[in-house]
Design a protein around this motif. Structure first.
Motif, short mmCIF file in Angstrom:
data_model
loop_
_atom_site.label_atom_id
_atom_site.label_comp_id
_atom_site.label_asym_id
_atom_site.label_seq_id
_atom_site.Cartn_x
_atom_site.Cartn_y
_atom_site.Cartn_z
N LEU A 520 0.85 -1.19 0.00
CA LEU A 520 0.00 0.00 0.00
C LEU A 520 0.88 1.24 0.00
O LEU A 520 1.93 1.27 0.65
CB LEU A 520 -0.86 -0.01 1.27
CG LEU A 520 -1.89 1.09 1.47
CD1 LEU A 520 -3.11 0.85 0.58
CD2 LEU A 520 -2.33 1.14 2.94
N THR A 521 0.46 2.27 -0.75
CA THR A 521 1.09 3.58 -0.60
C THR A 521 0.19 4.39 0.32
O THR A 521 -0.96 4.70 -0.03
CB THR A 521 1.26 4.28 -1.97
OG1 THR A 521 2.09 3.45 -2.78
CG2 THR A 521 1.92 5.64 -1.79
N VAL A 522 0.70 4.68 1.51
CA VAL A 522 -0.11 5.37 2.52
C VAL A 522 0.01 6.88 2.31
O VAL A 522 1.12 7.43 2.26
CB VAL A 522 0.35 5.01 3.95
CG1 VAL A 522 -0.44 5.80 4.98
CG2 VAL A 522 0.17 3.51 4.19
N LYS A 523 -1.14 7.52 2.14
CA LYS A 523 -1.18 8.97 1.91
C LYS A 523 -1.47 9.71 3.20
O LYS A 523 -2.29 9.27 4.01
CB LYS A 523 -2.28 9.30 0.89
CG LYS A 523 -2.13 8.64 -0.46
CD LYS A 523 -1.17 9.38 -1.36
CE LYS A 523 -1.82 10.60 -1.98
NZ LYS A 523 -1.29 10.90 -3.34
N LEU A 524 -0.80 10.86 3.35
CA LEU A 524 -1.11 11.76 4.46
C LEU A 524 -1.76 13.00 3.85
O LEU A 524 -1.20 13.61 2.93
CB LEU A 524 0.16 12.16 5.22
CG LEU A 524 0.71 11.08 6.16
CD1 LEU A 524 1.41 9.98 5.39
CD2 LEU A 524 1.65 11.67 7.18
N PRO A 525 -2.95 13.38 4.29
CA PRO A 525 -3.66 14.49 3.66
C PRO A 525 -2.93 15.83 3.85
O PRO A 525 -2.17 16.00 4.79
CB PRO A 525 -5.03 14.49 4.34
CG PRO A 525 -4.85 13.73 5.60
CD PRO A 525 -3.71 12.79 5.39
N GLU A 526 -3.24 16.75 2.95
CA GLU A 526 -2.58 18.06 2.92
C GLU A 526 -2.71 18.80 4.26
O GLU A 526 -1.74 19.38 4.75
CB GLU A 526 -3.20 18.90 1.78
CG GLU A 526 -2.38 20.11 1.39
CD GLU A 526 -0.98 19.77 0.90
OE1 GLU A 526 -0.03 20.41 1.38
OE2 GLU A 526 -0.82 18.85 0.07
N SER A 535 7.36 18.33 4.35
CA SER A 535 7.38 18.32 2.89
C SER A 535 8.66 17.66 2.39
O SER A 535 9.59 17.45 3.17
CB SER A 535 7.28 19.75 2.34
OG SER A 535 8.41 20.48 2.79
N GLY A 536 8.68 17.32 1.11
CA GLY A 536 9.89 16.79 0.49
C GLY A 536 10.24 15.37 0.89
O GLY A 536 9.40 14.59 1.33
N ASP A 550 11.55 4.89 2.60
CA ASP A 550 11.84 6.23 2.10
C ASP A 550 10.77 6.69 1.13
O ASP A 550 10.15 5.88 0.43
CB ASP A 550 13.18 6.23 1.36
CG ASP A 550 14.34 6.34 2.33
OD1 ASP A 550 14.71 7.47 2.67
OD2 ASP A 550 14.85 5.27 2.75
N THR A 551 10.60 8.02 1.06
CA THR A 551 9.77 8.60 0.01
C THR A 551 10.46 9.87 -0.48
O THR A 551 11.00 10.64 0.32
CB THR A 551 8.34 8.92 0.49
OG1 THR A 551 7.63 9.56 -0.56
CG2 THR A 551 8.30 9.81 1.73
N ASP A 552 10.46 10.06 -1.80
CA ASP A 552 11.09 11.26 -2.36
C ASP A 552 10.29 12.50 -2.01
O ASP A 552 10.84 13.56 -1.80
CB ASP A 552 11.19 11.13 -3.89
CG ASP A 552 12.25 10.11 -4.27
OD1 ASP A 552 13.14 9.84 -3.43
OD2 ASP A 552 12.17 9.54 -5.38
N ASP A 553 8.96 12.32 -1.96
CA ASP A 553 8.11 13.45 -1.61
C ASP A 553 6.96 12.94 -0.76
O ASP A 553 6.13 12.15 -1.22
CB ASP A 553 7.58 14.13 -2.87
CG ASP A 553 6.80 15.41 -2.55
OD1 ASP A 553 6.55 15.67 -1.35
OD2 ASP A 553 6.43 16.13 -3.49
N ILE A 554 6.91 13.41 0.49
CA ILE A 554 5.89 12.91 1.43
C ILE A 554 4.48 13.19 0.93
O ILE A 554 3.53 12.49 1.29
CB ILE A 554 6.14 13.50 2.85
CG1 ILE A 554 5.33 12.70 3.87
CG2 ILE A 554 5.84 14.98 2.91
CD1 ILE A 554 5.72 12.92 5.32
N ARG A 555 4.34 14.18 0.03
CA ARG A 555 2.99 14.48 -0.52
C ARG A 555 2.47 13.33 -1.38
O ARG A 555 1.27 13.19 -1.57
CB ARG A 555 3.01 15.77 -1.33
CG ARG A 555 3.06 17.00 -0.43
CD ARG A 555 2.78 18.29 -1.18
NE ARG A 555 2.36 19.32 -0.23
CZ ARG A 555 3.20 19.93 0.61
NH1 ARG A 555 4.47 19.59 0.62
NH2 ARG A 555 2.75 20.85 1.45
N ASN A 556 3.39 12.51 -1.89
CA ASN A 556 2.98 11.35 -2.70
C ASN A 556 2.74 10.11 -1.83
O ASN A 556 2.40 9.05 -2.35
CB ASN A 556 4.04 11.02 -3.76
CG ASN A 556 4.25 12.18 -4.70
OD1 ASN A 556 3.33 12.96 -4.93
ND2 ASN A 556 5.46 12.32 -5.23
#
Length: 572
Positions: A520-526, A535-536, A550-556
């Motif tokens: 799963l790719t877990v999303k964190l809302p804006e 961010s980032g 790791d994630t390149d961009d936490i928004r993703n």
């Protein structure tokens, strides 16, 4: 956002009668000589240090007060109990016979039994642990009578007018003109147990009402027939009308008992079946005791979700059992029951305990419930992993573990009165086999545990120490991430996802109640990312295993792989 009070008590519940018992015979209906018994002195410094090391902050010593038993201590001046009104060879710890005394079973030197308990309290404190004990306010043993009560204390029932079924000044309820009848078909202690008093009769005239609100001289074998109900001024024959002014004598008697044990250094009370006692009593006694003993806590065993707020706000309890709510929801998920869903967990915090969540005590085992490893529950202790993660980290309230849970004790065998029911008996003399491997003849080093059991204990250690050491888990805010992720590929309602955070620490909790792996790719809302100022590029570290994501961009979002019946506590 930050809280001043630390509500995150981490409680280890143990029965001294069973905890230190190294005897392995485990004969059905075995005597104290055959099956052995744990002593207060068995809970030595090493045992307490090992409990403390796991992250625990409190120990609840269950069943330490003197209760009715089939074991004869008359040589010590303790009146023998009639076995016809005792459940099990050892007897129920919830049929108290003397509120001012300690169970002689638990003493090495019976004459010094209170001294041995005082020493255990002191030893617990010296090892950095606080002490909880039972208060059983609704009922006592039919043979109740204190032989060590302090000077000036009047015994329960001593001043009762027994010709009256109800009087606000009586401590018990009576059936005038009717003698008590022992339930038919009861065979105390099994066929092997012989006693001159085992004759199907018990002399109680007039009969008193039975603990589970049975106002009959002849309770059934399925009732709490070994107990008698205490009278807090509630007239059950007149629509439960309360007579609380003037204060019934019983109220002060119970206050005196609480004060007596508080003076000995006890830090709190787990109160049995609190809903069977009027809420007005709790609202009176708890503040009164706290005025004398600041810092003392009260935990209530309660099961009516609709009344939780009342018991916190009017009854002044610090904590209540979250059994009919979180425990039940997690049990269904753990057992893989059809239609079980993590939206039931949402219903707990969003509805049942809204506004009082930090007051809810969470657990997956205790002495009343079935062992996780038993076939009656899950059959495998590892299936508790996602449920235990949620139980310990959902909110800022307390979490409790039952001794033996951390090594996968399955409670196999017919103990006697208890029967083979997936529970570790509170009625019988017994050894707890998997727990005994950890006890290892009071070395408390776990040397006899299997590699798998060591690993299981390691999971509990990692989880509880993370909770103990983490500001976000102890006192942080909660943000559920179900709606943010319900359209993500791989999401289903056997996953439960949320964040816990303070200004200094952020933890993403992801649990998988599926019997198979999930990606799963877990999303964190804006709005959450803005609140957390994130961010980032981010790295996430699992507090349970040390694994990194790791994630390149936490928004993703962050991509995770969740093992079957597993979970992650990702700090970022």
């Amino acid at each position: 956002m930050e809280q001043t009070t630390n509500h995150k008590l981490i409680i280890y519940q143990l029965l001294p009668r069973l905890f230190g018992n190294t005897n392995t015979l485990n004969k059905t209906n075995g005597s104290i000589e055959e099956n052995g018994v744990g002593k207060l002195n068995d809970i030595n410094d090493k045992a307490l240090q090992e409990i403390k090391k796991m992250g625990f902050t409190y120990v609840w010593y269950t069943g330490v007060i003197e209760h009715a038993t089939m074991t004869d201590y008359s040589q010590y001046g303790i009146k023998a109990d009639d076995p016809d009104i005792v459940k099990g060879r050892a007897g129920s710890p919830y049929a108290i016979k003397d509120y001012y005394d300690i169970d002689p079973d638990l003493a090495v030197d019976v004459k010094n039994r209170i001294g041995e308990y005082e020493a255990l309290i002191k030893r617990s404190h010296n090892n950095g642990l606080k002490v909880l004990m039972d208060l059983v306010p609704n009922h006592v043993a039919r043979t109740y009578g204190s032989d060590v009560k302090p000077a000036g204390v009047r015994d329960f029932g001593e001043d009762d007018e027994k010709s009256k079924a109800f009087s606000p000044t009586n401590d018990f309820y009576y059936m005038p003109g009717q003698p008590f009848v022992v339930p038919s078909g009861y065979n105390p202690g099994g066929d092997e147990f012989k006693s001159l008093m085992k004759d199907g009769h018990f002399d109680e005239n007039p009969a008193k009402a039975t603990g589970n609100d049975v106002f009959s001289a002849a309770p059934s074998i399925n009732d709490w027939f070994e107990t008698i109900k205490l009278n807090y001024g509630v007239d059950y024959m007149d629509h439960r009308r309360g007579h609380f002014d003037p204060i019934p004598p019983l109220w002060n008697k119970v206050y005196d008992i609480l004060h007596y044990w508080s003076e000995k250094g006890v830090d709190g009370f787990r109160c049995d079946m609190v809903e069977m006692v009027p809420i007005e009593f709790w609202g009176w006694v708890i503040p009164k005791l706290k005025a004398r003993h600041p810092g003392i806590i009260f935990v209530g065993e309660a099961y009516d979700k609709g009344k939780y707020s009342d018991y916190i706000n009017k009854g002044k309890f610090d904590y209540l059992y979250d059994k009919v709510g979180l425990y039940d929801a997690i049990k269904r998920l753990t057992r893989d029951e059809h239609n079980s869903s993590t939206w039931e967990i949402n219903a707990v915090w969003n509805h049942d305990s809204k506004g009082i969540d930090e007051h809810m005590l969470r657990f997956m085992e205790n002495h009343d419930e079935q062992r996780i490893a038993s076939n009656d529950f899950a059959g495998n202790p590892w299936l508790a992993v996602p449920g235990m993660i949620v139980t310990a980290t959902l909110n800022t309230g307390p979490v409790m573990v039952y001794f033996g849970q951390e090594v996968g004790e399955p409670a196999i065998g017919n103990e006697g009165f208890s029967g083979n029911d997936g529970r570790t008996s509170i009625f019988d003399y017994w050894g707890v086999p998997q727990h005994q491997k950890w006890v290892n003849n009071h070395k408390y080093d776990g040397a006899k545990l299997s590699a798998d059991q060591q690993k299981l204990r390691g999971f509990y250690y990692n989880l509880l120490t993370a909770v103990h050491n983490s500001e976000a888990l102890k006192s942080g805010a909660f943000y559920e991430l179900m709606i943010a992720n319900e359209h993500q590929p791989g999401f289903d309602t056997r996953l439960y996802i949320y964040a816990r955070y303070t200004n200094n620490q952020r933890i993403l909790v992801i649990t998988n109640f599926n019997r198979s792996e999930r990606k799963l790719t877990v999303k964190l809302p804006e709005d959450l990312l803005t609140k957390l100022n994130q961010s980032g590029h981010k790295q996430f570290t699992d507090l349970l295993s040390g694994a990194k994501f790791d994630t390149d961009d936490i928004r993703n979002g962050v991509e995770v792989s969740l093992p079957a019946m597993g979970g992650l506590l990702l700090e970022f």
